[in-house]
Design a protein around this motif. Structure first.
Motif, PDB file in Angstrom:
ATOM      1  N   ALA A 158       0.838  -1.194   0.000  1.00 36.53           N
ATOM      2  CA  ALA A 158       0.000   0.000   0.000  1.00 36.53           C
ATOM      3  C   ALA A 158       0.873   1.244   0.000  1.00 36.53           C
ATOM      4  CB  ALA A 158      -0.927   0.012   1.215  1.00 36.53           C
ATOM      5  N   SER A 159       0.363   2.286  -0.630  1.00 38.39           N
ATOM      6  CA  SER A 159       0.977   3.602  -0.518  1.00 38.39           C
ATOM      7  C   SER A 159       0.318   4.316   0.661  1.00 38.39           C
ATOM      8  CB  SER A 159       0.786   4.410  -1.805  1.00 38.39           C
ATOM      9  OG  SER A 159       1.546   3.840  -2.857  1.00 38.39           O
ATOM     10  N   LEU A 160       1.128   4.844   1.565  1.00 38.22           N
ATOM     11  CA  LEU A 160       0.629   5.456   2.796  1.00 38.22           C
ATOM     12  C   LEU A 160       0.938   6.942   2.822  1.00 38.22           C
ATOM     13  CD1 LEU A 160       1.839   2.742   5.369  1.00 38.22           C
ATOM     14  CD2 LEU A 160      -0.345   2.849   4.156  1.00 38.22           C
ATOM     15  N   ARG A 161       0.060   7.713   3.476  1.00 45.34           N
ATOM     16  CA  ARG A 161       0.291   9.145   3.620  1.00 45.34           C
ATOM     17  C   ARG A 161      -0.153   9.614   5.000  1.00 45.34           C
ATOM     18  NH1 ARG A 161       1.138  13.882   0.847  1.00 45.34           N
ATOM     19  NH2 ARG A 161       0.039  15.732   1.615  1.00 45.34           N
ATOM     20  N   TRP A 162       0.745  10.287   5.703  1.00 44.05           N
ATOM     21  CA  TRP A 162       0.447  10.953   6.963  1.00 44.05           C
ATOM     22  C   TRP A 162       0.387  12.453   6.673  1.00 44.05           C
ATOM     23  CZ3 TRP A 162       3.458   6.706   6.427  1.00 44.05           C
ATOM     24  CH2 TRP A 162       3.215   5.617   7.264  1.00 44.05           C
ATOM     25  N   GLU A 163      -0.761  13.049   6.868  1.00 50.08           N
ATOM     26  CA  GLU A 163      -0.914  14.485   6.573  1.00 50.08           C
ATOM     27  C   GLU A 163      -0.127  15.344   7.558  1.00 50.08           C
ATOM     28  OE1 GLU A 163      -2.254  15.810   4.052  1.00 50.08           O
ATOM     29  OE2 GLU A 163      -3.437  14.171   3.181  1.00 50.08           O
ATOM     30  N   THR A 164      -0.061  14.889   8.804  1.00 51.52           N
ATOM     31  CA  THR A 164       0.711  15.582   9.839  1.00 51.52           C
ATOM     32  C   THR A 164       1.484  14.532  10.629  1.00 51.52           C
ATOM     33  OG1 THR A 164      -1.134  15.470  11.416  1.00 51.52           O
ATOM     34  CG2 THR A 164      -0.963  17.455  10.038  1.00 51.52           C
ATOM     35  N   TRP A 165       2.430  15.000  11.414  1.00 47.65           N
ATOM     36  CA  TRP A 165       3.223  14.067  12.212  1.00 47.65           C
ATOM     37  C   TRP A 165       2.328  13.381  13.245  1.00 47.65           C
ATOM     38  CZ3 TRP A 165       7.537  11.532  11.928  1.00 47.65           C
ATOM     39  CH2 TRP A 165       8.025  10.878  13.063  1.00 47.65           C
ATOM     40  N   PRO A 166       2.305  12.040  13.278  1.00 47.93           N
ATOM     41  CA  PRO A 166       1.426  11.327  14.217  1.00 47.93           C
ATOM     42  C   PRO A 166       1.898  11.478  15.663  1.00 47.93           C
ATOM     43  CG  PRO A 166       2.838   9.795  13.043  1.00 47.93           C
ATOM     44  CD  PRO A 166       3.054  11.123  12.406  1.00 47.93           C
ATOM     45  N   SER A 167       0.943  11.551  16.564  1.00 51.03           N
ATOM     46  CA  SER A 167       1.275  11.796  17.969  1.00 51.03           C
ATOM     47  C   SER A 167       2.094  10.665  18.583  1.00 51.03           C
ATOM     48  CB  SER A 167      -0.009  12.006  18.786  1.00 51.03           C
ATOM     49  OG  SER A 167      -0.848  10.858  18.690  1.00 51.03           O
ATOM     50  N   THR A 168       1.928   9.459  18.096  1.00 48.32           N
ATOM     51  CA  THR A 168       2.671   8.328  18.653  1.00 48.32           C
ATOM     52  C   THR A 168       3.910   7.977  17.833  1.00 48.32           C
ATOM     53  OG1 THR A 168       1.219   6.800  17.458  1.00 48.32           O
ATOM     54  CG2 THR A 168       0.638   7.314  19.742  1.00 48.32           C
ATOM     55  N   GLY A 169       4.216   8.780  16.832  1.00 48.65           N
ATOM     56  CA  GLY A 169       5.403   8.533  16.025  1.00 48.65           C
ATOM     57  C   GLY A 169       6.679   8.887  16.777  1.00 48.65           C
ATOM     58  N   ILE A 170       7.774   8.283  16.379  1.00 45.95           N
ATOM     59  CA  ILE A 170       9.081   8.530  17.014  1.00 45.95           C
ATOM     60  C   ILE A 170      10.105   8.819  15.933  1.00 45.95           C
ATOM     61  CG2 ILE A 170      10.903   7.557  18.477  1.00 45.95           C
ATOM     62  CD1 ILE A 170       8.835   5.668  19.659  1.00 45.95           C
ATOM     63  N   LYS A 171      10.898   9.884  16.149  1.00 48.08           N
ATOM     64  CA  LYS A 171      12.012  10.189  15.249  1.00 48.08           C
ATOM     65  C   LYS A 171      13.325   9.895  15.964  1.00 48.08           C
ATOM     66  CE  LYS A 171      10.147  13.796  12.203  1.00 48.08           C
ATOM     67  NZ  LYS A 171      10.269  15.228  11.807  1.00 48.08           N
ATOM     68  N   MET A 172      14.249   9.293  15.225  1.00 44.55           N
ATOM     69  CA  MET A 172      15.553   8.938  15.791  1.00 44.55           C
ATOM     70  C   MET A 172      16.637   9.241  14.764  1.00 44.55           C
ATOM     71  SD  MET A 172      14.141   5.211  16.960  1.00 44.55           S
ATOM     72  CE  MET A 172      13.029   5.273  15.533  1.00 44.55           C
ATOM     73  N   PRO A 173      17.827   9.631  15.213  1.00 41.97           N
ATOM     74  CA  PRO A 173      18.934   9.790  14.260  1.00 41.97           C
ATOM     75  C   PRO A 173      19.249   8.463  13.589  1.00 41.97           C
ATOM     76  CG  PRO A 173      19.473  10.765  16.398  1.00 41.97           C
ATOM     77  CD  PRO A 173      18.226   9.970  16.595  1.00 41.97           C
ATOM     78  N   ALA A 174      19.527   8.499  12.283  1.00 41.87           N
ATOM     79  CA  ALA A 174      19.820   7.262  11.559  1.00 41.87           C
ATOM     80  C   ALA A 174      21.043   6.558  12.118  1.00 41.87           C
ATOM     81  CB  ALA A 174      20.017   7.564  10.075  1.00 41.87           C
TER      82      ALA A 174
END
Length: 344
Positions: A157-173
């Motif tokens: 599936a192709s997915l799209r998040w319009e805004t950053w999700p509240s439960t999402g996590i960002k980490m340095p690669a």
């Protein structure tokens, strides 16, 4: 250990990933019951260190498990979840429950929105571990809009998040060392293709030894024997290449071997599927016959995480970046399971 693992996983997948169960999930049934059985097995933490309650196995040791998932066409990201949980554990992040897809390419981020094109297992994943370029994001699939790709029954599936999700996590690669998501995905799909090819070859041999024409089994005709011999060669080449892709003493695939394994497995996948359908004739393309459950996956997984042209290009660029190294020395030194050095 390899025999114990492969036997245990084979029994599990033979029980839960039946053709009927695969078709049900492809037709929209919930995958939760199948995932619950996989989760309860404990195999998902096989690559997680023992200090974090995992088994602490190396990628080479779990290769038979990946192979089995492909052989049984498991309609869930089993191999990818194992690798994702290892990545998150090494980054100090508690892995979430539920299946996790991995993507190292096809991700776009613009003005707060995130798009992922044709994500494998996108319809049946709870989470996505995605490379945003310098950062890695763990994204909840439930917060995204999705459009099915790869046609009827496809789980991509192709997915799209319009805004950053509240439960999402960002980490340095770099938080997980030199582990790259595209190489992790490449190694996993190489193994899945090798497993699916093994099943397709077995089905084709069985059919050729049962179907009769002009008074004898079609497997006795020289033309059929020639096609099956080519198919067998490609199947075993894909298996050896996939094993190389997973030939690591820890959970992180070796870059050159992951590239080699994915390139060779992808190259073989289309031909294996073509010959299988040629031998089976008209019956092979019908919905009711199980062959298409595996050949469709060969074609889809061939493209996942980059087709053969992408990964051969990566290998070629690496060779061209070493002008003082001959092609033979490059193959012996950089594409050897024993001598390839770690990057970083």
């Amino acid at each position: 250990m390899d025999t114990l693992l492969s036997d245990s996983v084979e029994r599990l997948f033979a029980q839960i990933s039946t053709p009927a169960a695969i078709r049900a999930i492809e037709n929209g049934s919930s995958p939760e019951a199948m995932w619950s059985e996989i989760d309860k097995s404990g195999f998902l933490d096989a690559l997680v260190p023992e200090s974090l309650d995992g088994a602490g196995l190396a990628l080479a040791q779990v290769f038979p498990m990946f192979l089995s998932a492909g052989r049984h066409a498991v309609p869930l990201p089993f191999a990818q979840t194992m690798l994702a949980r290892a990545w998150l554990a090494s980054a100090g992040v508690a892995p979430p429950s539920g299946p996790i897809s991995i993507t190292g390419m096809g991700v776009r981020s613009d003005k707060g929105a995130i798009d992922i094109d044709a994500l494998p297992f996108g319809l049946v994943s709870a989470w996505v571990l995605a490379d945003l370029g310098g950062q890695v994001a763990l994204l909840p699939q439930a917060d995204a809009s999705s459009v099915s790709t790869h046609g009827r029954g496809g789980l991509s599936a192709s997915l799209r998040w319009e805004t950053w999700p509240s439960t999402g996590i960002k980490m340095p690669a770099s938080i997980s060392g030199n582990a790259r998501l595209d190489e992790m995905a490449a190694a996993s799909y190489a193994a899945l293709m090798a497993g699916a090819a093994d099943r397709v070859l077995a089905m084709t041999l069985d059919y050729a030894n049962q179907r009769s024409q002009f008074g004898k089994h079609i497997g006795k005709f020289q033309a059929i024997q020639n096609q099956i011999s080519i198919m067998a060669e490609r199947t075993w080449a894909a298996r050896m290449a996939a094993q190389l892709a997973c030939q690591s003493t820890d959970w992180i695939p070796r870059p050159s071997l992951a590239a080699l394994g994915k390139a060779r497995s992808s190259e073989a996948a289309g031909l294996i599927a073509d010959i299988a359908h040629a031998v089976h004739g008209a019956i092979g393309v019908t919905d009711d016959y199980d062959l298409q459950l595996y050949t469709r996956r060969l074609r889809v997984w061939r493209l996942c995480a980059g087709a053969e042209s992408y990964w051969t290009g990566r290998i070629g660029a690496q060779l061209m970046g070493q002008p003082q190294t001959s092609a033979l020395a490059f193959i012996c030194g950089q594409l050897s399971m024993e001598t390839e050095p770690r990057e970083g």
